[in-house]
Scaffold this active site. Structure first.
Site, short mmCIF file in Angstrom:
data_model
loop_
_atom_site.label_atom_id
_atom_site.label_comp_id
_atom_site.label_asym_id
_atom_site.label_seq_id
_atom_site.Cartn_x
_atom_site.Cartn_y
_atom_site.Cartn_z
N ASP A 549 0.84 -1.19 0.00
CA ASP A 549 0.00 0.00 0.00
C ASP A 549 0.88 1.25 0.00
OD1 ASP A 549 -2.53 1.43 0.28
OD2 ASP A 549 -1.67 2.05 2.19
N HIS A 552 4.61 4.17 -3.47
CA HIS A 552 5.50 5.23 -3.94
C HIS A 552 5.94 6.16 -2.83
CE1 HIS A 552 1.44 6.75 -4.17
NE2 HIS A 552 1.92 7.97 -4.09
N ASP A 650 -10.03 2.17 -4.66
CA ASP A 650 -10.11 3.60 -4.35
C ASP A 650 -10.54 4.44 -5.55
OD1 ASP A 650 -7.68 2.91 -5.39
OD2 ASP A 650 -6.50 3.50 -3.64
#
Length: 1554
Positions: A549, A552, A650
């Site tokens: 999760d 980045h 999401d």
């Protein structure tokens, strides 16, 4: 990238024959990674599979150098440790002559990410990563689940309810054909109830337990195992490393795990601002700002501007953030003054270039900053010690400090402007924007802006709160929240010092989570690393994979460490991540370092159906009709494997974004991608809103197959569930059965057709989807749908499905369960015939060419929201032809076994293996089959194949085609004009076979075999022809190369790839044309080849002749040249083992001896020109080489030579009329030179040479009786290889040789010495009947023995040719002309003495053939000068660049006034010729051995490095040769022959010497 592409194209071409050596039997798939100096590939992704072999090879820049390759891929039996590197050992399968095949390898058996680097000596030079994919296994039998078969569904864990109900809810995924579940975190959640804000990473969410049964990790593990074994489903879950819930109990015990004001004091000013904004929220919420224009409910821009005003006018002036960055002026001036008055002794000297700057207070106190007093004292110096001077100095200092403070104030002002803008943007989105959450009035629960820091104490005044930041026991609990920053560098941590993200309010903040502070290594925060390691171990123990999760923003070194931990427990860990970098190179850094298996990509990013189709093509598969790639091939950069999702959890809801009708067609399009695919729970049920990871508290529905459903249940009547099962099954089938080729067709703006094609069976599956990005109820969709043409035969409709509406109660959001739109369902029919379809109106069959079935489909019910999938095969005749073709191709590669059919009715020739047909070809036949340029073919009445809209092929033989295909194949460039030509008609196919059939003998048999194969090729659909044409030719070509090498010397057969490919130059240059180039040999000579003349039907000799170069010197009278032939002969014929053909060429030229000379231009002997002084010496050198290299080589001396000109003035005599043994002809050449040669060329004048002046036709040669040196020529002719004659009237150089080299040319003296020494040796052994030469002097005969001649040259050579380092050397005739010392002259006794002293590469030839003439130390010095001045990338400069007439660019077409260059006058005055480099390198090798072992080792490295450039050129060249010359610094010269015999020959010789 261009450099990489070039390197890749070089690598691809090198590989051809390597695949040929083991045609059959299983070979590991092998990939080659060529290493190039300074090439850092950490942003390039290389993906490999387990079971592959990876070979590291040296690229051209590294060959010959000492290179070490290190990797952290573990040795067999060892565990992976990221920081432990080992050195790989080199293998050189063919010995040591060059590095073209040297490799070190890895057998890849373990999945993960591995690093490699390589060093030159002790310097790291380059490196990168390799990512090895995991192997996923399901079922009790552990069968493999290929990555491209994955169909994943995401579940929000908290919506699964109590654990005992999970199975009923997860069963929905099983029943609809998913084979992987992704659970959001299963841990205890934080106060916000967000799925990703975890209160305790080690504890199972207590909500999963029921009153009588606690849910544990082992319960979850048992369910995961059951799903794997019984349901054939794998499970993955998230790991969240970047933050933890603000209410995490362990965080209170260990506040050092967050970014708090103790360990990160740089955040203090941002914290002060954050608290001030919180107080503003409280005031607005309590209605205290209404009089200032800000009510609790912000509704318009006016309210927003009033907020801005309050911040600028009340908050900023009150909190004075700039003071944290400023110096206390008075305090600093006092300190400065004290130091001034005390005297400067204590002060250390500072750098005078440093300017006064503010030094930031590390504790960030108001006015806590300082300046460097040393710099201050060095900058502000009083002019005396008096109090006035000191006061003045302090004032200057004060002024400077005030300026610096003002600069800080301006800087903070910029930050404050950005903070206000970001705050306003947030308020607009959250409260005013149409697509935002519309939060309503400002309250403490929904503040003006989210708080950036935790504050676990009672609210006080701003001043009282600020006091706490200086108390560590309190300040440690003020921790920074996590979030994300738009457009930020993902490799930079935004909470670390140096970042102003919190101060500038640029963070889009998650107020429920604290950002975790790991530091750089476990020792920096031991508790946090240990806690997260345990968390990782739990996850890896119970799950098959993880989703990273917030990947980045997770510190990459942390993720690396944790994944290493996970892979210790779960070797084949499936790792997925979603990256929002928007940059493929940045993505690759994460994929490489973390070993990410699949990157999540979303179809929801597509703004129309065209873009959705493009994504399908982008994320997987290769084009339909792609070429078959060899098992051994270069490792090509890849894009990350995709997990392509129609929607992620999401994303916003597609029903709101597009329409409910689009769910089915978009799911279909995504599912046709050749990669992993996925969806999110709720998409299939048509839930018309986003299922929020934060606020959703209802449970998912359970599975009930019964017809009647109650609330909270679903079955195949629900949403698109029935369609999803069919789609998932199809996706898994296509992945498992090798449908790896993809074609996407945009039929119209809404219809996308995706084809998946299997390259083995040539079955296709075509899915036609009509998307509904716009709601069909409110938007116009045309009733007219374009017809579609589907090539092949439709076997069945795999499925057809339409989204339809039904009469039900309207959608009402269920209180307890997540429910979807009840009024939509899917009308599905599977495995039906076309005639039974309800979507198709009719399907007709059209024949689109001889073997092309095309079915034309007319639709009637392809409504928006419909899909139809066809299974298509080739029509039966084409299917059979492909099967038979594949069965005949198995002899070349086992790859073709699948999909092959036995051939019962094949042509008889196909019953024989091609290798057996090819084995009957001689090397001369191979010249016909593989090569022959345009001019050679035209002599036979043919020509090379010309590709329309492109260019003719370089060769008529197979190499012409293979050179083009070597470029096209690795890139699958199916749009190339070459492929177009193959698809458009049979012209090229027929050309290839008919050209060979028209020839006699074994060539014709090869043509017949090809024709028989092409019979089947012509029966298959045109789009497949390039791929199978290539497969046939690759198989034939590699076999033919093996046949050629098999007939050559052991040096070639056991040689490296480089040696083998160079040896093909011998096949390329040595051929027999329609007309014989060589004069006939003596009829009494054995083993002379004969053939029947096609026209006269009489027997005639057909000896191989050697072309000087292609394309200019390949046919007719310009094919054979004495000098070129004998410079090339040793390398191209003796080293390669073509002894008989070499003998015939030597004897044929010997037969044309006249005036003691061998012809320059042979002209079949009858049109010979005897205008060169060196050809005879090269001929004699070749006889010597023949005697030494060939077994029983001395026999040649007794072979009969048929003299065409028994006397100088004879007319040409037929073969056999005057025969002499070769040794007599040799003696005649020596004798005539000693006597002196002086004649005028026959037919002198413009008819034989339109440029030469009259004096130039006078040929002289002789031997200086004092020195023994051969001399000759005059200033109007050029009798050596540097033979450019001026041609320009405009520049007035016509008839003047650029390089007459009259006198004694250094290489001729060396060749003469070599011959004299050899004849002396033979005569002493009684193997040559003459001991010397006899001349008439002063009226009587005098014998000069070979011993005497040999000693004369030896005694005089260095005295007269070496340019001494001593300026007073008495042997130097022209000391005033010396401009370089320590070199050897190019000639001695030239008519222009200056020319003797020019530095040229010719002396290196003498060094190789007569090394005894040179003192090793002097020779070595001269070679070093030559290397420094003359060595180019591929060749040697023909003249010293310091010379005033040097010009390195040859342009034969340029005619201007410049005497030195007009009409190519500088042909040998600078351009870099290749053949001298062979002699230069051989000389270096020879003398380095005499100098010492260290120098020798260094020289071998240097030679290998130089040769690597020739290797690269050879592989890249479509001519498959080395050029005659290049322009300066290796630039391409368009006037050069593309491939030259002597250029290839000399490189073979140096490799032979090595």
């Amino acid at each position: 990238h261009a450099a990489m592409a070039r390197a890749a194209s070089f690598k691809v071409r090198v590989l051809f024959f390597k695949t040929s050596t083991s045609h059959l039997g299983y070979r590991k798939p092998t990939r080659l990674l060529h290493l190039n100096e300074m090439e850092k590939l950490d942003k390039t992704l290389f993906r490999l599979e387990q079971g592959f072999e990876l070979q590291f090879r040296l690229g051209p820049t590294l060959q010959g150098k000492h290179v070490t390759v290190c990797t952290n891929y573990p040795a067999s039996g060892e565990l992976f440790d990221r920081h432990k590197f080992r050195t790989l050992s080199w293998h050189n399968p063919t010995g040591k002559e060059d590095d073209s095949d040297k490799y070190c390898k890895l057998d890849l058996q373990i999945s993960g990410s591995y690093q490699y680097y390589f060093s030159l000596g002790n310097e790291k030079s380059g490196g990168g990563y390799i990512v090895v994919d995991p192997i996923l296994r399901v079922g009790a039998d552990n069968h493999v689940l290929p990555l491209d078969c994955v169909t994943l569904q995401t579940f929000l864990a908290k919506c699964l309810g109590p654990f005992h109900e999970w199975e009923d809810r997860l069963k929905v995924a099983k029943e609809t054909g998913y084979n992987m579940i992704h659970f959001t975190p299963l841990q205890k959640l934080g106060l916000s109830r967000s799925c990703y804000s975890l209160a305790d990473q080690l504890e199972v969410n207590p909500e999963f337990s029921s009153h009588n049964k606690k849910c544990t990790w082992s319960d979850i593990g048992a369910l995961v195992e059951k799903m794997k074994n019984e349901w054939n489903m794998l499970c993955i879950t998230d790991v969240v490393y970047n933050h933890t819930a603000t209410n995490s109990e362990w965080l209170r015990m260990h506040p050092e795990c967050g970014y708090n004001l103790v360990n990160s004091p740089h955040l203090k000013p941002a914290w002060v601002l954050d608290r001030a904004l919180w107080h503003l929220t409280c005031m607005v919420a309590d209605g205290k700002c209404i009089d200032k224009g800000v009510p609790p409910l912000i509704e318009n821009d006016h309210h927003l501007n009033c907020v801005r005003k309050i911040i600028w006018e009340e908050i900023y002036p009150k909190i004075k953030l700039w003071e944290f960055f400023q110096v206390d002026v008075n305090k600093a001036v006092e300190q400065f003054k004290t130091l001034l008055t005390q005297g400067k002794e204590s002060v250390t000297k500072s750098d005078p270039n440093q300017h006064l700057q503010i030094v930031q207070d590390p504790d960030y106190r108001r006015f806590g900053c300082t300046v460097d007093m040393n710099i201050a004292l060095a900058t502000f110096i009083p002019h005396s010690n008096g109090p006035g001077a000191i006061e003045e100095c302090c004032n200057w200092f004060r002024k400077r400090i005030e300026e610096l403070n003002a600069e800080q104030h301006r800087q903070i002002n910029h930050h404050q402007e950005q903070a206000v803008n970001c705050l306003a943007g947030t308020v607009v989105y959250e409260r005013l924007s149409g697509h935002g959450p519309k939060l309503g009035p400002i309250t403490r629960k929904y503040p003006l802006v989210t708080r950036y820091f935790t504050y676990p104490f009672k609210d006080l005044t701003v001043e009282e709160e600020e006091a706490m930041i200086h108390h560590p026991d309190k300040a440690c609990y003020f921790m920074a929240h996590n979030g994300w920053v738009m457009g930020d560098d993902p490799l930079r941590n935004f909470a670390e010092p140096g970042s102003n993200v919190y101060l500038r309010r640029e963070l889009i903040c998650w107020g429920d989570s604290v950002k975790l502070r790991y530091g750089n290594k476990p020792e920096d925060c031991p508790y946090l690393w240990a806690h997260m390691k345990k968390y990782t171990e739990i996850t890896a123990k119970y799950f098959h994979g993880i989703r990273l999760d917030n990947c980045h923003s997770t510190p990459i070194h942390v993720a690396e460490y944790m994944l290493d931990t996970a892979r210790k427990l779960q070797a084949d860990l499936f790792v997925v991540a979603e990256l929002f970098t928007g940059n493929e190179e940045l993505d690759n850094i994460f994929v490489n370092r973390l070993g990410v298996t699949s990157l999540i990509r979303e179809a929801m990013t597509a703004y129309n159906s065209h873009e959705e189709g493009r994504l399908v093509y982008r994320f997987g598969g290769e084009p339909v009709g792609s070429f078959v790639q060899p098992r051994l091939r270069p490792l090509m950069p890849a894009i990350a494997h995709a997990l392509f999702m129609d929607i992620t959890h999401d994303n916003e809801c597609p029903i709101q974004h597009r329409s409910a009708y689009d769910a089915l067609p978009s799911a279909m399009i995504v599912s046709m991608a050749c990669c992993a695919t996925g969806s999110t729970k709720g998409y299939d049920e048509l839930v018309p809103h986003q299922i929020s990871v934060v606020s959703e508290e209802r449970f998912y529905a359970t599975w009930n197959p019964a017809a009647h459903l109650t609330s909270g249940e679903v079955n195949f009547q629900t949403g698109i569930l029935a369609g999803r099962l069919a789609i998932n099954r199809l996706h898994q089938e296509l992945g498992a059965k090798g449908f790896k080729q993809v074609y996407v067709d945009q039929v119209d703006e809404d219809i996308v057709a995706v084809t998946r094609h299997c390259p083995n069976t040539h079955q296709s599956v075509v899915a036609v989807s009509r998307t509904a990005f716009r709601d069909p109820k409110t938007s116009f969709y045309s009733k007219e749908v374009p017809e579609m043409c589907i090539p092949g035969k439709i076997e069945e409709v795999v499925l057809e499905a339409r989204t339809i509406e039904r009469n039900t109660n309207p959608y009402k959001k269920d209180e307890r369960f997540i429910n979807g739109l009840p009024n939509f369902t899917v009308e599905l029919r599977e495995h039906i015939q076309v005639i039974n379809s309800k979507i198709i109106k009719q399907a007709g069959t059209a024949i689109k060419g001889p073997n092309e079935f095309v079915q034309e489909i007319e639709f009637e019910n392809l409504t928006p929201g419909s899909v139809i999938v066809f299974r298509v095969s080739l029509d039966p005749k084409a299917q059979e032809a492909v099967g038979v073709l594949r069965s005949h191709l198995i002899q070349f590669s086992p790859h073709f076994k699948s999909g092959s059919l036995p051939d019962d009715h094949s042509a008889p020739i196909l019953k024989t293996l091609f290798s057996s047909i090819a084995s009957k070809l001689s090397l001369a036949d191979l010249n016909q089959v593989l090569y022959r340029c345009e001019a050679e073919e035209q002599e036979d009445g043919g020509g090379c194949y010309n590709i329309p809209n492109w260019s003719p092929l370089k060769y008529a033989g197979l190499q012409g085609l293979m050179s083009v295909m070597a470029d096209i194949r690795p890139k699958n460039d199916l749009g190339h004009p070459f492929c177009d030509n193959l698809r458009s008609g049979d012209w090229m196919i027929d050309y290839v076979s008919n050209r060979l059939i028209s020839r006699a003998g074994a060539c014709s048999e090869v043509g017949k075999w090809l024709k028989a194969m092409f019979t089947y090729l012509k029966k298959i659909p045109r789009y497949l022809i390039p791929c199978y044409f290539d497969a046939i030719l690759v198989g034939a070509y590699t076999t033919l190369l093996d046949v050629g090498w098999h007939q050559m010397s052991s040096f070639v057969q056991n040689g490296s790839t480089f040696v083998k490919h160079l040896s093909l130059g011998s096949v390329q240059m040595c051929g027999i044309g329609k007309y014989s180039c060589l004069p006939d040999l003596s009829p009494s000579l054995h083993d002379v080849p004969y053939r029947l003349n096609e026209i006269t039907n009489e027997k005639e000799q057909c000896c191989v002749s050697l072309a000087a170069g292609l394309p200019h010197f390949s046919s007719g009278i310009f094919r054979s040249w004495g000098r070129d032939t004998f410079i090339a002969l040793r390398g191209l014929m003796l080293v390669t083992g073509r002894y008989l053909e070499a003998r015939n060429i030597i004897l044929a030229f010997g037969g044309t001896l006249r005036h003691g000379l061998i012809p320059n231009l042979l002209g079949q002997g009858t049109h010979a020109r005897y205008n060169c002084r060196d050809a005879v010496w090269w001929w004699l050198q070749c006889i010597q080489d023949y005697c030494k290299i060939v077994p029983n080589g001395l026999d040649i001396l007794r072979c009969p030579v048929s003299r065409m000109y028994p006397r100088d003035d004879s007319s040409p005599q037929p073969a056999g009329s005057v025969d002499q043994p070769l040794y007599e002809v040799i003696q005649e050449a020596m004798q005539r030179h000693m006597e002196g040669i002086n004649f005028r060329e026959r037919n002198a004048g413009p008819q034989i040479d339109q440029n030469m002046r009259d004096e130039g036709f006078n040929v002289t040669a002789g031997v200086d009786h004092e020195t023994g040196f051969v001399f000759g020529g005059n200033r109007f002719n050029c009798g050596t290889w540097m033979d450019k004659m001026g041609e320009s009237d405009r520049a007035r150089n016509r008839g003047i040789p650029a390089t007459p080299r009259d006198g004694s040319a250094v290489e001729i003296v060396g060749l003469c010495k070599s011959t004299v020494r050899w004849l002396l040796d033979l005569s002493r052994k009684n193997e040559f009947p003459f001991h010397g030469v006899t001349i008439k002097r002063h009226g009587k005969e005098e014998t000069i023995t070979y011993d005497e001649w040999d000693r004369k040259i030896q005694a005089h050579f260095e005295r007269l040719f070496f340019v001494s380092e001593n300026p007073a050397d008495p042997n130097e005739k022209h000391p005033n002309l010396v401009h370089k010392r320590g070199i050897y002259k190019d000639s001695y006794g030239a008519s222009s003495p200056w020319c003797d002293y020019q530095l040229r590469p010719n002396f290196t030839i003498a060094m190789v053939v007569a090394p005894e003439l040179f003192t090793p130390e002097r020779a070595w010095k001269a070679l070093q000068i030559a290397e420094e001045k003359l060595l180019g990338p591929l060749g040697m400069k023909t003249l010293d660049p310091d010379d005033m007439v040097y010009c390195g660019v040859y342009d034969n077409a340029l005619d201007n006034d410049n005497y030195n260059v007009a009409r190519g006058f500088n042909y040998h005055q600078g351009p870099e010729w290749l053949w001298p480099i062979g002699y230069f390198l051989r000389a270096k090798l020879y003398f380095s051995k005499l100098i010492g072992p260290q120098i020798y080792a260094k020289t071998v490295v240097m030679i290998k490095n130089v040769l690597s450039r020739h290797y690269v050129h050879l592989e890249r060249s479509s001519w498959k040769g080395l050029p005659e010359l290049t322009n300066e610094n290796g630039q391409y010269c368009p006037f050069s022959c593309e491939t030259q015999a002597w250029s290839i020959g000399v490189i073979l010789e140096i490799l032979y010497d090595l």
